[in-house]
Each structure stands twice: as structure tokens, then as C-alpha cells.
Design an enzyme around this catalytic site. Structure first.
Site, PDB file in Angstrom:
ATOM      1  N   TYR A  99       0.822  -1.218   0.000  1.00 30.51           N
ATOM      2  CA  TYR A  99       0.000   0.000   0.000  1.00 30.51           C
ATOM      3  C   TYR A  99       0.856   1.269   0.000  1.00 30.51           C
ATOM      4  CZ  TYR A  99      -4.443  -2.399   0.457  1.00 30.51           C
ATOM      5  OH  TYR A  99      -5.547  -3.169   0.203  1.00 30.51           O
ATOM      6  N   GLU A 141      -8.455  -7.197   4.944  1.00 29.65           N
ATOM      7  CA  GLU A 141      -7.654  -8.239   4.277  1.00 29.65           C
ATOM      8  C   GLU A 141      -6.919  -9.100   5.316  1.00 29.65           C
ATOM      9  OE1 GLU A 141      -5.524  -5.838   1.347  1.00 29.65           O
ATOM     10  OE2 GLU A 141      -7.467  -5.263   0.515  1.00 29.65           O
ATOM     11  N   TYR A 191     -14.705 -17.794  -5.341  1.00 29.42           N
ATOM     12  CA  TYR A 191     -13.805 -18.099  -6.456  1.00 29.42           C
ATOM     13  C   TYR A 191     -12.387 -18.301  -5.939  1.00 29.42           C
ATOM     14  CZ  TYR A 191     -12.941 -13.106  -5.738  1.00 29.42           C
ATOM     15  OH  TYR A 191     -12.658 -11.884  -5.158  1.00 29.42           O
ATOM     16  N   VAL A 276     -21.103 -18.195 -19.056  1.00 25.98           N
ATOM     17  CA  VAL A 276     -20.287 -18.907 -18.058  1.00 25.98           C
ATOM     18  C   VAL A 276     -20.570 -18.402 -16.636  1.00 25.98           C
ATOM     19  CG1 VAL A 276     -18.171 -17.491 -18.061  1.00 25.98           C
ATOM     20  CG2 VAL A 276     -18.019 -19.992 -17.867  1.00 25.98           C
ATOM     21  N   THR A 279     -21.372 -20.676 -13.373  1.00 28.90           N
ATOM     22  CA  THR A 279     -20.478 -21.422 -12.477  1.00 28.90           C
ATOM     23  C   THR A 279     -20.805 -21.243 -10.987  1.00 28.90           C
ATOM     24  OG1 THR A 279     -18.813 -19.708 -12.804  1.00 28.90           O
ATOM     25  CG2 THR A 279     -18.535 -21.721 -14.081  1.00 28.90           C
ATOM     26  N   VAL A 388     -19.542  -9.810 -10.640  1.00 30.50           N
ATOM     27  CA  VAL A 388     -19.122  -9.335 -11.962  1.00 30.50           C
ATOM     28  C   VAL A 388     -17.844 -10.102 -12.324  1.00 30.50           C
ATOM     29  CG1 VAL A 388     -18.432  -7.306 -13.306  1.00 30.50           C
ATOM     30  CG2 VAL A 388     -19.996  -7.033 -11.374  1.00 30.50           C
ATOM     31  N   GLY A 390     -15.412  -9.380 -13.876  1.00 23.25           N
ATOM     32  CA  GLY A 390     -14.475  -8.369 -14.366  1.00 23.25           C
ATOM     33  C   GLY A 390     -14.342  -7.383 -13.241  1.00 23.25           C
TER      34      GLY A 390
HETATM   35  C1  LIG Z   1     -14.812 -13.156  -9.600  1.00 21.19           C
HETATM   36  C2  LIG Z   1     -14.606 -13.707 -10.977  1.00 21.19           C
HETATM   37  C3  LIG Z   1     -15.026 -14.983 -11.263  1.00 21.19           C
HETATM   38  C4  LIG Z   1     -14.839 -15.505 -12.539  1.00 21.19           C
HETATM   39  N1  LIG Z   1     -15.276 -16.764 -12.793  1.00 21.19           N
HETATM   40  C5  LIG Z   1     -15.092 -17.297 -14.026  1.00 21.19           C
HETATM   41  C6  LIG Z   1     -15.522 -18.630 -14.318  1.00 21.19           C
HETATM   42  O1  LIG Z   1     -16.081 -19.318 -13.455  1.00 21.19           O
HETATM   43  N2  LIG Z   1     -15.300 -19.117 -15.549  1.00 21.19           N
HETATM   44  C7  LIG Z   1     -14.702 -18.366 -16.541  1.00 21.19           C
HETATM   45  O2  LIG Z   1     -14.521 -18.872 -17.651  1.00 21.19           O
HETATM   46  N3  LIG Z   1     -14.296 -17.091 -16.292  1.00 21.19           N
HETATM   47  C8  LIG Z   1     -14.457 -16.557 -15.062  1.00 21.19           C
HETATM   48  N4  LIG Z   1     -14.021 -15.277 -14.801  1.00 21.19           N
HETATM   49  C9  LIG Z   1     -13.293 -14.536 -15.853  1.00 21.19           C
HETATM   50  C10 LIG Z   1     -11.796 -14.904 -15.796  1.00 21.19           C
HETATM   51  O3  LIG Z   1     -11.233 -14.467 -14.581  1.00 21.19           O
HETATM   52  C11 LIG Z   1     -10.972 -14.254 -16.907  1.00 21.19           C
HETATM   53  O4  LIG Z   1     -11.237 -12.883 -16.941  1.00 21.19           O
HETATM   54  C12 LIG Z   1     -11.266 -14.863 -18.273  1.00 21.19           C
HETATM   55  O5  LIG Z   1     -10.948 -16.239 -18.266  1.00 21.19           O
HETATM   56  C13 LIG Z   1     -10.424 -14.161 -19.354  1.00 21.19           C
HETATM   57  O6  LIG Z   1      -9.074 -14.260 -19.007  1.00 21.19           O
HETATM   58  P1  LIG Z   1      -7.987 -14.483 -20.146  1.00 21.19           P
HETATM   59  O7  LIG Z   1      -6.638 -14.340 -19.528  1.00 21.19           O
HETATM   60  O8  LIG Z   1      -8.276 -15.695 -20.920  1.00 21.19           O
HETATM   61  O9  LIG Z   1      -8.263 -13.252 -21.111  1.00 21.19           O
HETATM   62  P2  LIG Z   1      -7.406 -11.907 -21.157  1.00 21.19           P
HETATM   63  O10 LIG Z   1      -6.066 -12.188 -21.759  1.00 21.19           O
HETATM   64  O11 LIG Z   1      -7.483 -11.259 -19.851  1.00 21.19           O
HETATM   65  O12 LIG Z   1      -8.241 -11.092 -22.248  1.00 21.19           O
HETATM   66  C14 LIG Z   1      -9.466 -10.492 -21.885  1.00 21.19           C
HETATM   67  C15 LIG Z   1      -9.991  -9.710 -23.089  1.00 21.19           C
HETATM   68  O13 LIG Z   1      -9.062  -8.673 -23.409  1.00 21.19           O
HETATM   69  C16 LIG Z   1      -8.825  -8.666 -24.808  1.00 21.19           C
HETATM   70  N5  LIG Z   1      -7.442  -8.200 -25.060  1.00 21.19           N
HETATM   71  C17 LIG Z   1      -6.321  -8.656 -24.465  1.00 21.19           C
HETATM   72  N6  LIG Z   1      -5.243  -7.982 -24.948  1.00 21.19           N
HETATM   73  C18 LIG Z   1      -5.688  -7.115 -25.873  1.00 21.19           C
HETATM   74  C19 LIG Z   1      -5.080  -6.167 -26.727  1.00 21.19           C
HETATM   75  N7  LIG Z   1      -3.769  -5.984 -26.737  1.00 21.19           N
HETATM   76  N8  LIG Z   1      -5.889  -5.452 -27.535  1.00 21.19           N
HETATM   77  C20 LIG Z   1      -7.235  -5.621 -27.554  1.00 21.19           C
HETATM   78  N9  LIG Z   1      -7.866  -6.505 -26.764  1.00 21.19           N
HETATM   79  C21 LIG Z   1      -7.111  -7.247 -25.938  1.00 21.19           C
HETATM   80  C22 LIG Z   1      -8.977 -10.112 -25.243  1.00 21.19           C
HETATM   81  O14 LIG Z   1      -9.319 -10.194 -26.602  1.00 21.19           O
HETATM   82  C23 LIG Z   1     -10.138 -10.554 -24.360  1.00 21.19           C
HETATM   83  O15 LIG Z   1     -11.367 -10.235 -24.942  1.00 21.19           O
HETATM   84  C24 LIG Z   1     -14.211 -14.730 -13.543  1.00 21.19           C
HETATM   85  C25 LIG Z   1     -13.780 -13.437 -13.244  1.00 21.19           C
HETATM   86  C26 LIG Z   1     -13.969 -12.932 -11.977  1.00 21.19           C
HETATM   87  C27 LIG Z   1     -13.498 -11.541 -11.680  1.00 21.19           C
HETATM   88  C1  HEM Z   2      -6.413   2.203  -1.118  1.00 20.98           C
HETATM   89  C2  HEM Z   2      -5.749   1.455  -1.997  1.00 20.98           C
HETATM   90  C3  HEM Z   2      -6.384   0.610  -3.050  1.00 20.98           C
HETATM   91  C4  HEM Z   2      -7.606   0.724  -3.633  1.00 20.98           C
HETATM   92  C5  HEM Z   2      -8.701   1.738  -3.356  1.00 20.98           C
HETATM   93  C6  HEM Z   2      -7.722  -0.339  -4.608  1.00 20.98           C
HETATM   94  C7  HEM Z   2      -8.824  -0.540  -5.399  1.00 20.98           C
HETATM   95  C8  HEM Z   2      -8.965  -1.574  -6.294  1.00 20.98           C
HETATM   96  C9  HEM Z   2     -10.144  -1.813  -7.082  1.00 20.98           C
HETATM   97  C10 HEM Z   2     -11.404  -0.973  -7.059  1.00 20.98           C
HETATM   98  C11 HEM Z   2      -9.910  -2.912  -7.830  1.00 20.98           C
HETATM   99  C12 HEM Z   2     -10.874  -3.568  -8.804  1.00 20.98           C
HETATM  100  C13 HEM Z   2     -11.652  -4.610  -8.035  1.00 20.98           C
HETATM  101  C14 HEM Z   2     -12.649  -5.324  -8.904  1.00 20.98           C
HETATM  102  O1  HEM Z   2     -12.203  -6.142  -9.702  1.00 20.98           O
HETATM  103  O2  HEM Z   2     -13.840  -5.052  -8.807  1.00 20.98           O
HETATM  104  C15 HEM Z   2      -8.574  -3.359  -7.527  1.00 20.98           C
HETATM  105  C16 HEM Z   2      -7.985  -4.438  -8.131  1.00 20.98           C
HETATM  106  C17 HEM Z   2      -6.639  -4.716  -8.007  1.00 20.98           C
HETATM  107  N1  HEM Z   2      -5.779  -4.162  -7.103  1.00 20.98           N
HETATM  108 FE1  HEM Z   2      -6.200  -2.713  -5.755  1.00 20.98          FE
HETATM  109  N2  HEM Z   2      -6.574  -1.068  -4.606  1.00 20.98           N
HETATM  110  C18 HEM Z   2      -5.726  -0.524  -3.679  1.00 20.98           C
HETATM  111  C19 HEM Z   2      -4.469  -0.997  -3.363  1.00 20.98           C
HETATM  112  C20 HEM Z   2      -3.805  -1.972  -4.060  1.00 20.98           C
HETATM  113  C21 HEM Z   2      -2.470  -2.399  -3.784  1.00 20.98           C
HETATM  114  C22 HEM Z   2      -1.591  -1.883  -2.649  1.00 20.98           C
HETATM  115  C23 HEM Z   2      -2.147  -3.333  -4.713  1.00 20.98           C
HETATM  116  C24 HEM Z   2      -0.832  -4.062  -4.842  1.00 20.98           C
HETATM  117  C25 HEM Z   2       0.120  -3.664  -5.634  1.00 20.98           C
HETATM  118  C26 HEM Z   2      -3.316  -3.526  -5.568  1.00 20.98           C
HETATM  119  C27 HEM Z   2      -3.406  -4.422  -6.626  1.00 20.98           C
HETATM  120  C28 HEM Z   2      -4.551  -4.692  -7.321  1.00 20.98           C
HETATM  121  C29 HEM Z   2      -4.633  -5.650  -8.412  1.00 20.98           C
HETATM  122  C30 HEM Z   2      -3.484  -6.480  -8.965  1.00 20.98           C
HETATM  123  C31 HEM Z   2      -5.947  -5.657  -8.844  1.00 20.98           C
HETATM  124  C32 HEM Z   2      -6.566  -6.519  -9.989  1.00 20.98           C
HETATM  125  C33 HEM Z   2      -6.759  -5.653 -11.195  1.00 20.98           C
HETATM  126  C34 HEM Z   2      -5.702  -5.820 -12.233  1.00 20.98           C
HETATM  127  O3  HEM Z   2      -5.138  -6.899 -12.404  1.00 20.98           O
HETATM  128  O4  HEM Z   2      -5.485  -4.817 -12.957  1.00 20.98           O
HETATM  129  N3  HEM Z   2      -4.292  -2.690  -5.131  1.00 20.98           N
HETATM  130  N4  HEM Z   2      -8.031  -2.551  -6.587  1.00 20.98           N
END
Ligand SMILES: Cc1cc2nc3c(=O)[nH]c(=O)nc-3n(C[C@H](O)[C@H](O)[C@H](O)COP(=O)(O)OP(=O)(O)OC[C@H]3O[C@@H](n4cnc5c(N)ncnc54)[C@H](O)[C@@H]3O)c2cc1C
Ligand code: HEM
Length: 401
Positions: A99, A141, A191, A276, A279, A388, A390
Site C-alpha cells: 500500500y 484483508e 472463487y 459462463v 459457475t 461481476v 471483471g
Molecule cells: C470473480 C470472478 C469470477 C470468474 N469466474 C469465471 C468462471 O467461473 N469461468 C470463466 O470462464 N471465467 C471466469 N471469470 C473470468 C476470468 O477471470 C478471466 O477474466 C477470463 O478467463 C479471461 O481471461 P484471459 O486471460 O483468458 O483473457 P485476457 O487475456 O485477460 O483477455 C481479456 C480480453 O481482453 C482482450 N485483449 C487482451 N489484450 C488485448 C489487446 N492488446 N488489444 C485488444 N484486446 C485485448 C482479449 O481479446 C479478451 O477479450 C471470472 C472473473 C472474476 C473476476
Molecule cells: C487504497 C488502496 C487501493 C484501492 C482503493 C484499490 C482498489 C482496487 C479496485 C477498485 C480494484 C478492482 C476490483 C474489482 O475487480 O472489482 C482493484 C484491483 C486490483 N488491485 Fe487494488 N486497490 C488498492 C491498493 C492496491 C495495492 C496496494 C495493490 C498491490 C500492488 C493492488 C493491486 C490490485 C490488483 C493487482 C488488482 C486486480 C486488477 C488488475 O489486475 O489490474 N491494489 N483494486
């Protein structure tokens, strides 16, 4: 609570910060990831490439500021957001000491974008907001990590026991702890994060909902392959899991987390999903069938067509063990599937028992449609629980899911 000195400063500067969130987010990530390239193993590279989640963190800090000065979301909304982010952070293995670094880059980005407007008083006020938010997250956390039994290493080595084709582009992986111990406990709807080492590209983390009830033996995830459209690349982690992972392989997992977790009581239950998003619903239904078969359950699912409908056999089999079970399906392209309704799901046709609790998961526009329909029919947000797949955007002006 914000100090009396900071409150008027935040009130005065919030509009300009809110207006510059995209620029602040860009500078924040560009400097932080540019100077610490290792963090590209933690943050999603695809989200960085598309810019999709870039404003989530800075936007949440601004929304929290707006709450603190009394112009933003109500306390219950803040509690919900803190819960959601804390679960996500724990699933990513975020540590309290990180942080400090994030706060430094965020404040640096605010200074770079807003220039001379950031007087020492303005910087101090925003630093206070950041740390009030950080303290809540760090505290929550710490408790979640403790409950999950995590001390130092948040990761768990798992062996793939089996791989099951479920539908077009959709595969389940059954996973067991590699040390032979029991699978971690979880609440249906939660998850895990899967950490994948991509050849030549480093590590990437993605979340997958558990798609079976907690049984203590194994965990099951069900993964849909994400295909790139319009020239975009295919999803990296889902593609890797589909193409490279099979029985006997090892995967690194987080403990289970997630604030969408089934309430274990006897209220009627309505599980609504699309694609999906089925799940977490499959896990909840499995759990209810095992533990409370007398509970009244309605499952409603929308999909592109029968070939895409994952876990249908599971849903039918769990449903057959319940005393009162309804199952409605909509297919955009039914292709002669018996019993399914053609077209898009009509929320007015979802059967609703009085006091029913609704769980919702699918693409955001789908959830918006269903939620609006439920509101029209008198179901308030306290009875609607959703996930969500995402990032959820929280902004100073709240954006509805
Ligand atoms: C709480 C939670 C639960 C989930 N549960 C499930 C589940 O049960 N089953 C499931 O299948 N998924 C689930 N997901 C979604 C999963 O986590 C991933 O987001 C999903 O599998 C896509 O990941 P990926 O690495 O394959 O795609 P990514 O590589 O992350 O790509 C995501 C999108 O970005 C686009 N993209 C990437 N790079 C570029 C670029 N350079 N330019 C333009 N577009 C780009 C890709 O075309 C794609 O459409 C869940 C997500 C969350 C947050
Ligand atoms: C006050 C401080 C912080 C706030 C308000 C914050 C807020 C958030 C929010 C809103 C998300 C998206 C959650 C969602 O998916 O709905 C997120 C994701 C995430 N956060 Fe934080 N965060 C904080 C600190 C940190 C710190 C210290 C780290 C560590 C380096 C971190 C790493 C990440 C990562 C890796 C994700 C997943 C998104 C991605 O991969 O781009 N965050 N956070």
C-alpha cells in the site's frame, strides 16, 4: 473520519480530481509498472493493454473521498465495495506493505496531472483519504487472510485430477491440493485465483468461480475460452488452461475468496445466470441439494444456444434432488432444443416467490436488465446479490451495475 482540516480541501478539489481520473490512472500505472516491471506479474497485462480496469483504483479512491465529505455513496455501499475489493486483493495475495508503494505512485500521478493546483495542503488531504481507505482494506484483508489460514505464502499447489469438457469452448478442471491434504473450505459462490506461468511472458492471475459445492476433497473450476474478436488477441489464461493443462499438471491457486456467497437459510432462492456466469450458481445449487433439499429454488439461465450451455447436466441432477425446483432456459439460437424459450431472457417471466433472494451472474448488460426488471417487480437491492466477472467501477457519481 476525515479531519476538519482536510474535509473542505477535498470538497473543493474533488471535481477536478474526478474530471482527471483517466489521466491520473494512466500516469499512475505507467510510472508504477514502468519502474517496477515485476508488477506486470500481478496486474493483468490484458487489462493494461485494453485500459479496461485502469481507472478502477483511482476511481475508487475518489468515490471514497466523495463519501467522506458526504456527497457520495451511503455507508452500506462503501461497506460492500470494501468487502469486494478486500476479497479480490486477498485472492491476488496483496500484502499490506504494498500500500505504501501504490499510495506513493498514486499521489505522484495526482501531482503530475494537476501540477501547481496540488499545494501541500491538497497533497496532505488526499494522502489522508488514501490512507483512510487503505487502513480499512488492510484491516479487512488481514482478517480474511487469517480466516483462510494464510500466514506467509498465499498460494496453494494443486494437481489437476481431471479435465471435463462441458460445452463449446468450456472445460472443467477438478483440482486437489498437491500435498494430499483436504481442499480448503469455501462458501458456494466464491472463487479462486489461478496463477499461470505463461512461457516467455511471466505470470498472470485470473479468478475462476468454484462450480461445485464444498466437499473437502477437491475444488472444481469451469473455464470458458475467451476468443479475441475484431483482431483482438485470444484470452491468455483461459487459452493456456484449455491448450496446455490436463490431468497430472500442477496449478497454483489462491485460497477461496469472494463476497458473493450463498446465505444458508430457508428463504426461496432464485439463481439467474447467463453464459459462463452459471459457475457460481452450479455450486450454490449443488450445496442446497446436499444440505437443504427442502429449500425452494428457481434456476434461470440464458445462453447463446444449447451447445454453449455449460453444466446443464449438473443443474438438472442437483435440481432433481430438491423438493421444489423450477428451471427456465432462454437460448438466442435454440436450434430445436426442447423446453427452452427462444430469444433473450425476459425478466418479467422469472418466477418470484415472496421473500425470494436473487443471485445474479453474467455480462454486465444482462445483469442490468435483470436487476431493472426485479426492481420493477418490487425486489430491492438488499435481496439481489451479484458477481461481476471483471472489474466493477465505483466512481464519485455512482455508476449502476
Ligand atoms: C470473480 C470472478 C469470477 C470468474 N469466474 C469465471 C468462471 O467461473 N469461468 C470463466 O470462464 N471465467 C471466469 N471469470 C473470468 C476470468 O477471470 C478471466 O477474466 C477470463 O478467463 C479471461 O481471461 P484471459 O486471460 O483468458 O483473457 P485476457 O487475456 O485477460 O483477455 C481479456 C480480453 O481482453 C482482450 N485483449 C487482451 N489484450 C488485448 C489487446 N492488446 N488489444 C485488444 N484486446 C485485448 C482479449 O481479446 C479478451 O477479450 C471470472 C472473473 C472474476 C473476476
Ligand atoms: C487504497 C488502496 C487501493 C484501492 C482503493 C484499490 C482498489 C482496487 C479496485 C477498485 C480494484 C478492482 C476490483 C474489482 O475487480 O472489482 C482493484 C484491483 C486490483 N488491485 Fe487494488 N486497490 C488498492 C491498493 C492496491 C495495492 C496496494 C495493490 C498491490 C500492488 C493492488 C493491486 C490490485 C490488483 C493487482 C488488482 C486486480 C486488477 C488488475 O489486475 O489490474 N491494489 N483494486
Amino acid at each position: 473520519m476525515l479531519s476538519a482540516t482536510s474535509a473542505p480541501v477535498i470538497d473543493a478539489t474533488l471535481p477536478v480530481v474526478a474530471d482527471h481520473l483517466p489521466a491520473i490512472s494512466d500516469v499512475f500505472y505507467d510510472t508504477m509498472l514502468g519502474e517496477n516491471p515485476d508488477l506486470l506479474n500481478l496486474f493483468s497485462r490484458s487489462a493494461q493493454a485494453t485500459g479496461r480496469q485502469r481507472s478502477a483504483l483511482a476511481g475508487a479512491v475518489a468515490a471514497f473521498a466523495s463519501h467522506l465529505v458526504g456527497t457520495g455513496s451511503a455507508a452500506e455501499v462503501v461497506d460492500h465495495v470494501v468487502e469486494r475489493i478486500a476479497h479480490r486483493h486477498c485472492a491476488l495475495g496483496i500484502r499490506p506493505e504494498q500500500y505504501t508503494m501504490v499510495g506513493r505512485y498514486l499521489m505522484g500521478a495526482v501531482r503530475t496531472v494537476l501540477g501547481d493546483a496540488v499545494t501541500p495542503a491538497v497533497a496532505a488531504a488526499w494522502d489522508e483519504v488514501y490512507w483512510l481507505f487503505a487502513a480499512r482494506l488492510i484491516g479487512r484483508e488481514a482478517r480474511l487472510f487469517a480466516e483462510a489460514g494464510v500466514r506467509d505464502d498465499p498460494w496453494l499447489e494443486a494437481t489437476v485430477v481431471s479435465r471435463i469438457p462441458e460445452a463449446d469452448d468450456t472445460v472443467s478442471f477438478v483440482l486437489a491440493p498437491a500435498d494430499g491434504g483436504p481442499a480448503p473450505a469455501f462458501r458456494p459462490g466464491q472463487y479462486v485465483t489461478v496463477a499461470v506461468d505463461l512461457p516467455g511472458e511471466g505470470r498472470q492471475l485470473r479468478q475462476y468461480s468454484l462450480s461445485q459445492a464444498p466437499t473437502g476433497g477437491t475444488l472444481r473450476i469451469t473455464v470458458r475460452r475467451v476468443r479475441g474478436t475484431g483482431g483482438a488477441p485470444d484470452g491468455v489464461v483461459s487459452g493456456f488452461l484449455h491448450d496446455r493443462v490436463g490431468p497430472g499438471d500442477r496449478l497454483r491457486l489462491s485460497r477461496p475468496y469472494g463476497d458473493l456467497a450463498l446465505r444458508d437459510d430457508d428463504t426461496p432462492l432464485v439463481l439467474v445466470s447467463a453464459g459462463v456466469g452459471i459457475t457460481p450458481m452450479a455450486s450454490m445449487l449443488d450445496h442446497v441439494a446436499r444440505t437443504r433439499p427442502e429449500r425452494d429454488v428457481t434456476v434461470v439461465h440464458a445462453d447463446r444456444g444449447p451447445d454453449r450451455h455449460a453444466l446443464l447436466a449438473d443443474i438438472r441432477s442437483h435440481g432433481s434432488r430438491l423438493r421444489s425446483f423450477r428451471h427456465l432456459v432462454w437460448y438466442e439460437n435454440p436450434g430445436g432444443a426442447a423446453g427452452a424459450q427462444p430469444g433473450l431472457l425476459d425478466p418479467d417471466l422469472i418466477p418470484l416467490e415472496p421473500r425470494a433472494e436473487v443471485y445474479l451472474c453474467g455480462p454486465v448488460p444482462f445483469m442490468q436488465l435483470v436487476r431493472a426488471g426485479l426492481h420493477r417487480r418490487g425486489v430491492n437491492d438488499e435481496r439481489i446479490h451479484y458477481e461481476v466477472f471483471g472489474s466493477e467501477q465505483w466512481r464519485p457519481t455512482p455508476v449502476a451495475v
